[in-house]
Design an enzyme around this catalytic site. Structure first.
Site, PDB file in Angstrom:
ATOM      1  N   SER A  13     -17.632 -68.837  45.145  1.00  0.00           N
ATOM      2  CA  SER A  13     -18.578 -69.679  44.394  1.00  0.00           C
ATOM      3  C   SER A  13     -19.920 -68.962  44.224  1.00  0.00           C
ATOM      4  O   SER A  13     -20.564 -69.097  43.176  1.00  0.00           O
ATOM      5  CB  SER A  13     -18.765 -71.041  45.065  1.00  0.00           C
ATOM      6  N   HIS A 107     -26.221 -65.807  54.233  1.00  0.00           N
ATOM      7  CA  HIS A 107     -25.609 -66.452  55.398  1.00  0.00           C
ATOM      8  C   HIS A 107     -26.038 -67.915  55.455  1.00  0.00           C
ATOM      9  O   HIS A 107     -27.230 -68.213  55.317  1.00  0.00           O
ATOM     10  CB  HIS A 107     -26.007 -65.713  56.679  1.00  0.00           C
TER      11      HIS A 107
HETATM   12  C1  GAR Z   1     -20.971 -68.754  51.807  1.00  0.00           C
HETATM   13  O1  GAR Z   1     -21.381 -69.998  52.324  1.00  0.00           O
HETATM   14  C2  GAR Z   1     -21.645 -67.622  52.552  1.00  0.00           C
HETATM   15  O2  GAR Z   1     -22.957 -67.916  52.945  1.00  0.00           O
HETATM   16  C3  GAR Z   1     -20.743 -67.479  53.746  1.00  0.00           C
HETATM   17  O3  GAR Z   1     -19.459 -67.593  53.199  1.00  0.00           O
HETATM   18  C4  GAR Z   1     -19.490 -68.524  52.116  1.00  0.00           C
HETATM   19  C5  GAR Z   1     -18.736 -67.944  50.948  1.00  0.00           C
HETATM   20  O4  GAR Z   1     -18.569 -68.915  49.961  1.00  0.00           O
HETATM   21  N1  GAR Z   1     -20.954 -66.219  54.425  1.00  0.00           N
HETATM   22  C6  GAR Z   1     -20.900 -66.075  55.750  1.00  0.00           C
HETATM   23  O5  GAR Z   1     -20.611 -66.985  56.529  1.00  0.00           O
HETATM   24  C7  GAR Z   1     -21.228 -64.687  56.256  1.00  0.00           C
HETATM   25  N2  GAR Z   1     -21.307 -64.651  57.667  1.00  0.00           N
HETATM   26  P1  GAR Z   1     -18.157 -68.479  48.485  1.00  0.00           P
HETATM   27  O6  GAR Z   1     -16.935 -67.580  48.603  1.00  0.00           O
HETATM   28  O7  GAR Z   1     -17.839 -69.762  47.796  1.00  0.00           O
HETATM   29  O8  GAR Z   1     -19.322 -67.776  47.868  1.00  0.00           O
END
Ligand code: GAR
Length: 188
Positions: A13, A107
């Site tokens: 996303s 993060h």
């Molecule tokens: C996001 O919330 C990002 O902040 C987190 O993974 C999610 C990915 O969502 N990252 C971490 O936790 C890194 N330690 P997305 O694939 O929908 O962008």
């Protein structure tokens, strides 16, 4: 416009949002790199017409060897920044040094609180009243690099994990393109 590469492992996303906001914030997402061939982010890249590159790690392959593949690919495309967006793999110190201050991560907590892969749940289950989103440079550690920007989210009295997740993701989507834009402006 500055050229941004996005690395993702999952839903994507943030990747989609970075692409959608790119015009407004004067950068271009030139490619997506994923380490997981099943990542929904790949479908999103196809729809958005963004080139993607899957770097799967083979069972018998070392981390360094696997990163070589990424590096060879990176050498073929000039870029300004790498934006990690849910990329759940730790980069080697060699990689981090080579692209010093050009690799940033988002993060979903106020670092240094709630590092790791389940920060939203961890913060919610801990019972914090305030959490947020951090954007930081990457170093050799997990979620430890120099902080660039943080913004906060309050936990309401009737907050559920679902509503809290939604708020965090909304803030992520608002913040990430803005911070990239600001970094680019500063470098000029
Ligand atoms: C996001 O919330 C990002 O902040 C987190 O993974 C999610 C990915 O969502 N990252 C971490 O936790 C890194 N330690 P997305 O694939 O929908 O962008």
């Amino acid at each position: 416009p500055a050229k941004v590469l996005v690395f993702a492992s999952g839903r994507g996303s943030n990747f989609v949002n970075l692409v959608k906001q790119s015009k407004k914030f004067n950068y271009r997402v030139i490619a997506l790199i994923v380490d997981n061939p099943e990542a929904p982010a790949i479908e999103a890249a196809k729809k958005l017409d963004i080139p993607y590159y899957v770097v799967m790690r083979q069972m018998d392959e070392t981390k360094a060897r696997n990163e070589e593949k990424i590096k060879s690919y990176l050498e073929t495309i000039p870029f300004d920044y790498i934006a990690l967006a849910g990329y759940m793999r730790i980069l080697t110190s060699e990689f981090v040094k080579r692209y010093n201050k050009r690799v940033i991560n988002i993060h979903p907590s106020l670092l240094p609180a709630f590092k790791g892969p389940s920060a939203i749940e961890d913060a919610f289950n801990y019972g914090v009243r305030v959490s947020g989103v951090t954007i930081h440079y990457i170093d050799e550690g997990i979620d430890t690099g120099e902080i660039i920007e943080q913004e906060i989210v309050y936990v309401d009295d009737d907050e559920t994990l679902e509503s809290f997740k939604r708020k965090i993701h909304e803030l992520e989507h608002e913040l990430y393109p803005k911070v990239i834009h600001r970094l680019i402006q500063k470098r000029r």
